[in-house]
Scaffold this motif. Structure first.
Motif, PDB file in Angstrom:
ATOM      1  N   VAL A 147     -11.059  -0.395   3.679  1.00  0.00           N
ATOM      2  CA  VAL A 147     -10.138  -0.962   4.669  1.00  0.00           C
ATOM      3  C   VAL A 147      -8.686  -0.746   4.251  1.00  0.00           C
ATOM      4  O   VAL A 147      -7.813  -0.510   5.109  1.00  0.00           O
ATOM      5  CB  VAL A 147     -10.443  -2.456   4.893  1.00  0.00           C
ATOM      6  N   THR A 148      -8.419  -0.777   2.960  1.00  0.00           N
ATOM      7  CA  THR A 148      -7.057  -0.477   2.506  1.00  0.00           C
ATOM      8  C   THR A 148      -6.664   0.934   2.924  1.00  0.00           C
ATOM      9  O   THR A 148      -5.535   1.163   3.394  1.00  0.00           O
ATOM     10  CB  THR A 148      -6.955  -0.616   0.971  1.00  0.00           C
ATOM     11  N   GLN A 149      -7.596   1.864   2.796  1.00  0.00           N
ATOM     12  CA  GLN A 149      -7.316   3.239   3.213  1.00  0.00           C
ATOM     13  C   GLN A 149      -7.130   3.328   4.728  1.00  0.00           C
ATOM     14  O   GLN A 149      -6.274   4.057   5.225  1.00  0.00           O
ATOM     15  CB  GLN A 149      -8.447   4.173   2.770  1.00  0.00           C
ATOM     16  N   GLN A 150      -7.930   2.574   5.492  1.00  0.00           N
ATOM     17  CA  GLN A 150      -7.767   2.548   6.953  1.00  0.00           C
ATOM     18  C   GLN A 150      -6.397   1.999   7.336  1.00  0.00           C
ATOM     19  O   GLN A 150      -5.739   2.517   8.253  1.00  0.00           O
ATOM     20  CB  GLN A 150      -8.872   1.692   7.584  1.00  0.00           C
ATOM     21  N   ILE A 151      -5.962   0.954   6.639  1.00  0.00           N
ATOM     22  CA  ILE A 151      -4.643   0.362   6.909  1.00  0.00           C
ATOM     23  C   ILE A 151      -3.533   1.372   6.617  1.00  0.00           C
ATOM     24  O   ILE A 151      -2.636   1.588   7.449  1.00  0.00           O
ATOM     25  CB  ILE A 151      -4.447  -0.909   6.056  1.00  0.00           C
ATOM     26  N   LYS A 152      -3.594   2.007   5.447  1.00  0.00           N
ATOM     27  CA  LYS A 152      -2.543   2.962   5.064  1.00  0.00           C
ATOM     28  C   LYS A 152      -2.524   4.166   5.996  1.00  0.00           C
ATOM     29  O   LYS A 152      -1.453   4.619   6.427  1.00  0.00           O
ATOM     30  CB  LYS A 152      -2.774   3.416   3.619  1.00  0.00           C
ATOM     31  N   SER A 153      -3.708   4.705   6.313  1.00  0.00           N
ATOM     32  CA  SER A 153      -3.785   5.875   7.186  1.00  0.00           C
ATOM     33  C   SER A 153      -3.272   5.549   8.585  1.00  0.00           C
ATOM     34  O   SER A 153      -2.501   6.318   9.176  1.00  0.00           O
ATOM     35  CB  SER A 153      -5.233   6.363   7.250  1.00  0.00           C
ATOM     36  N   THR A 154      -3.701   4.393   9.122  1.00  0.00           N
ATOM     37  CA  THR A 154      -3.262   3.996  10.461  1.00  0.00           C
ATOM     38  C   THR A 154      -1.762   3.726  10.492  1.00  0.00           C
ATOM     39  O   THR A 154      -1.067   4.128  11.436  1.00  0.00           O
ATOM     40  CB  THR A 154      -4.033   2.738  10.919  1.00  0.00           C
ATOM     41  N   TRP A 155      -1.254   3.060   9.475  1.00  0.00           N
ATOM     42  CA  TRP A 155       0.190   2.796   9.399  1.00  0.00           C
ATOM     43  C   TRP A 155       0.984   4.100   9.416  1.00  0.00           C
ATOM     44  O   TRP A 155       1.986   4.211  10.138  1.00  0.00           O
ATOM     45  CB  TRP A 155       0.499   2.000   8.137  1.00  0.00           C
ATOM     46  N   GLN A 156       0.526   5.078   8.650  1.00  0.00           N
ATOM     47  CA  GLN A 156       1.253   6.350   8.596  1.00  0.00           C
ATOM     48  C   GLN A 156       1.213   7.069   9.941  1.00  0.00           C
ATOM     49  O   GLN A 156       2.212   7.636  10.375  1.00  0.00           O
ATOM     50  CB  GLN A 156       0.663   7.257   7.498  1.00  0.00           C
TER      51      GLN A 156
ATOM     52  N   ASN B 172       4.458 -11.837   5.262  1.00  0.00           N
ATOM     53  CA  ASN B 172       5.112 -11.308   4.055  1.00  0.00           C
ATOM     54  C   ASN B 172       4.121 -10.832   2.999  1.00  0.00           C
ATOM     55  O   ASN B 172       4.330 -10.986   1.803  1.00  0.00           O
ATOM     56  CB  ASN B 172       6.051 -12.363   3.444  1.00  0.00           C
ATOM     57  N   VAL B 173       3.005 -10.263   3.467  1.00  0.00           N
ATOM     58  CA  VAL B 173       2.030  -9.659   2.556  1.00  0.00           C
ATOM     59  C   VAL B 173       2.207  -8.153   2.588  1.00  0.00           C
ATOM     60  O   VAL B 173       2.281  -7.548   3.668  1.00  0.00           O
ATOM     61  CB  VAL B 173       0.585 -10.043   2.951  1.00  0.00           C
ATOM     62  N   LEU B 174       2.276  -7.538   1.424  1.00  0.00           N
ATOM     63  CA  LEU B 174       2.413  -6.087   1.317  1.00  0.00           C
ATOM     64  C   LEU B 174       1.186  -5.516   0.625  1.00  0.00           C
ATOM     65  O   LEU B 174       0.804  -5.968  -0.455  1.00  0.00           O
ATOM     66  CB  LEU B 174       3.661  -5.705   0.527  1.00  0.00           C
ATOM     67  N   ILE B 175       0.576  -4.504   1.261  1.00  0.00           N
ATOM     68  CA  ILE B 175      -0.540  -3.768   0.664  1.00  0.00           C
ATOM     69  C   ILE B 175      -0.136  -2.299   0.596  1.00  0.00           C
ATOM     70  O   ILE B 175      -0.039  -1.624   1.619  1.00  0.00           O
ATOM     71  CB  ILE B 175      -1.836  -3.922   1.492  1.00  0.00           C
ATOM     72  N   ASP B 176       0.139  -1.834  -0.606  1.00  0.00           N
ATOM     73  CA  ASP B 176       0.587  -0.443  -0.801  1.00  0.00           C
ATOM     74  C   ASP B 176       1.736  -0.078   0.132  1.00  0.00           C
ATOM     75  O   ASP B 176       1.752   0.997   0.739  1.00  0.00           O
ATOM     76  CB  ASP B 176      -0.582   0.529  -0.603  1.00  0.00           C
ATOM     77  N   GLY B 177       2.680  -1.003   0.261  1.00  0.00           N
ATOM     78  CA  GLY B 177       3.868  -0.752   1.067  1.00  0.00           C
ATOM     79  C   GLY B 177       3.725  -1.055   2.543  1.00  0.00           C
ATOM     80  O   GLY B 177       4.702  -0.941   3.298  1.00  0.00           O
ATOM     81  N   VAL B 178       2.522  -1.446   2.986  1.00  0.00           N
ATOM     82  CA  VAL B 178       2.307  -1.746   4.413  1.00  0.00           C
ATOM     83  C   VAL B 178       2.408  -3.258   4.618  1.00  0.00           C
ATOM     84  O   VAL B 178       1.667  -4.020   3.980  1.00  0.00           O
ATOM     85  CB  VAL B 178       0.932  -1.246   4.887  1.00  0.00           C
ATOM     86  N   PRO B 179       3.312  -3.732   5.502  1.00  0.00           N
ATOM     87  CA  PRO B 179       3.425  -5.176   5.750  1.00  0.00           C
ATOM     88  C   PRO B 179       2.284  -5.676   6.631  1.00  0.00           C
ATOM     89  O   PRO B 179       1.970  -5.079   7.665  1.00  0.00           O
ATOM     90  CB  PRO B 179       4.778  -5.297   6.469  1.00  0.00           C
TER      91      PRO B 179
END
Length: 399
Positions: free
Chosen positions: A350-359, A246-253
């Motif tokens: 890493v936040t950018q890697q998470i968001k880019s990969t999620w998208q 239940n952790v959210l980083i810029d909308g990514v769970p």
């Protein structure tokens, strides 16, 4: 049958060795310790050729891809000097070469597979939550993510993974028993090793008879030494095998399971256990660079864990560092800990890697592989003719 291939000087006695090469136990030979690297290689070559029971094939290349002549290994010359062995020049049929090339070997081509039924994929993505393994897998190859994390095909258990799990289990029990005892006292070394034995016996089917005996003996040695070297410095204020959800980083769970958290008030050191050779972990621990713009898997794991813990809604914790605790010793028989202090720039990357990969995952960009010649999943798709097309990736040919 034994096939000993690539027996050229450039791959044997003239090869530049990054880490000292292979060493054979001196007790295998009555002549005592090897005098130099050449003698060690000669022993290795000897062991290889004497594994053959009926048929032995030794092969080497005459020319490089650019037409330059290649030198056979000195060990072939030594053999031919004493024995009259038949030499056969191998010329491959062009059709065979064409068929081999079509499988993707030697080509920097990324395979594309057929798209899965959208309804199934949508259901899988609805339940998907990013963890660091999925992130690392996608960044290595989208097909690896697709097979391992999305459709989750079963993978066979093997010697390495089960041995690592046995070590992790013993370490978990060591700290849980310390906590359950109420006096912050760790159990005896024998009890620690017995927990390792219990897990190995419970998962014995994952090993051959020889593997089991070898791993059991090796585990006893390294865990006993680890216990002796590390016990006095263990932090007793810890949380073991903590599941964070239940952790959210810029909308990514995000989610993750952490081996150990060590506390100093609300300041946290995340500890992750690693089996394997610690001397080979340097690349995985490195931050992004020109040579490796994405950074190493362990570095990304450290940053990912800080994001998880710092944003854990149930606690007010802050990670000050992540330590990778190597349970197998290095060449000097020392047990290493690698400490990473995470910078704001690391968090941003890493936040950018998470968001880019999620998208990309949400956009269904996981049907085309990476095209790397050493990628298991790209090779799996090509070998089993699952690719519907191949895409050029611009990779260089290797000589």
């Amino acid at each position: 049958y034994v096939f000993l291939v690539g027996c050229n000087a450039g791959f044997w006695e003239k090869k530049k060795k990054p880490g000292g090469g292979y060493k054979l136990p001196d007790t295998m030979f009555s002549s005592g310790p090897a005098s130099n690297d050449e003698e060690e290689l000669r022993r290795l070559f000897y062991v290889a050729i004497t594994r053959a029971e009926q048929h032995l094939y030794i092969s080497y290349s005459r020319f490089r891809n650019d037409g330059k002549e290649m030198e056979p290994s000195m060990f072939i010359v030594e053999i031919l000097d004493k024995h009259r062995l038949p030499l056969e020049k191998i010329v491959l049929d062009p059709e065979v070469l064409t068929a081999f090339t079509a499988l993707g070997f030697g080509n920097a081509e990324a395979p594309e597979i057929e798209k899965m039924e959208e309804e199934y994929i949508s259901r899988a993505l609805d339940k998907f939550v990013m963890n660091v393994t999925a992130l690392n897998n996608y960044l290595k190859c989208p097909l690896e993510f697709y097979f391992r994390n999305l459709i989750r095909i079963p993978s066979p258990k093997n010697e390495n993974t089960e041995f690592g799990s046995a070590v992790h289990y013993a370490l978990e029990k060591l700290f849980r028993k310390m906590q359950d005892g109420g006096a912050n006292r760790f159990p005896a070394k024998e009890e620690f090793i017995n927990d390792f034995n219990w897990y190995m016996e419970r998962h014995r089917e994952s090993f051959t008879k020889e593997q089991y005996a070898r791993r059991l003996e090796y585990g006893h040695t390294i865990l006993a030494d680890y216990y002796d070297q590390r016990l006095a410095e263990f932090n007793t204020i810890v949380s073991i095998e903590l599941n964070i959800r239940n952790v959210l980083i810029d909308g990514v769970p995000l989610k993750g399971k952490l081996d150990k958290l060590e506390f100093d008030g609300k300041s946290v050191t995340v500890v992750d256990y690693k089996t394997g050779d610690p001397d080979k972990a340097k690349t995985k621990l490195s931050a992004p660079s020109e040579k490796n713009p994405l950074g190493g898997d362990y570095w990304r794991q450290a940053v990912f864990y800080k994001l998880l813990v710092d944003h854990y809604p149930q606690k007010d914790w802050k990670v000050v560092s992540t330590e990778f605790d190597f349970i197998e010793p290095d060449k000097k028989k020392q047990y290493k800990k690698e400490k990473l202090v995470i910078s704001p720039a690391d968090i941003t990357t890493v936040t950018q890697q998470i968001k880019s990969t999620w998208q990309k995952i949400q956009d269904r960009e996981f049907y085309i592989g990476c095209g790397d010649k050493d990628c298991h999943w790209c090779s799996f798709v090509k070998t089993n003719q699952l690719a519907i097309t191949l895409h050029e990736t611009g990779g260089d040919e290797e000589e």
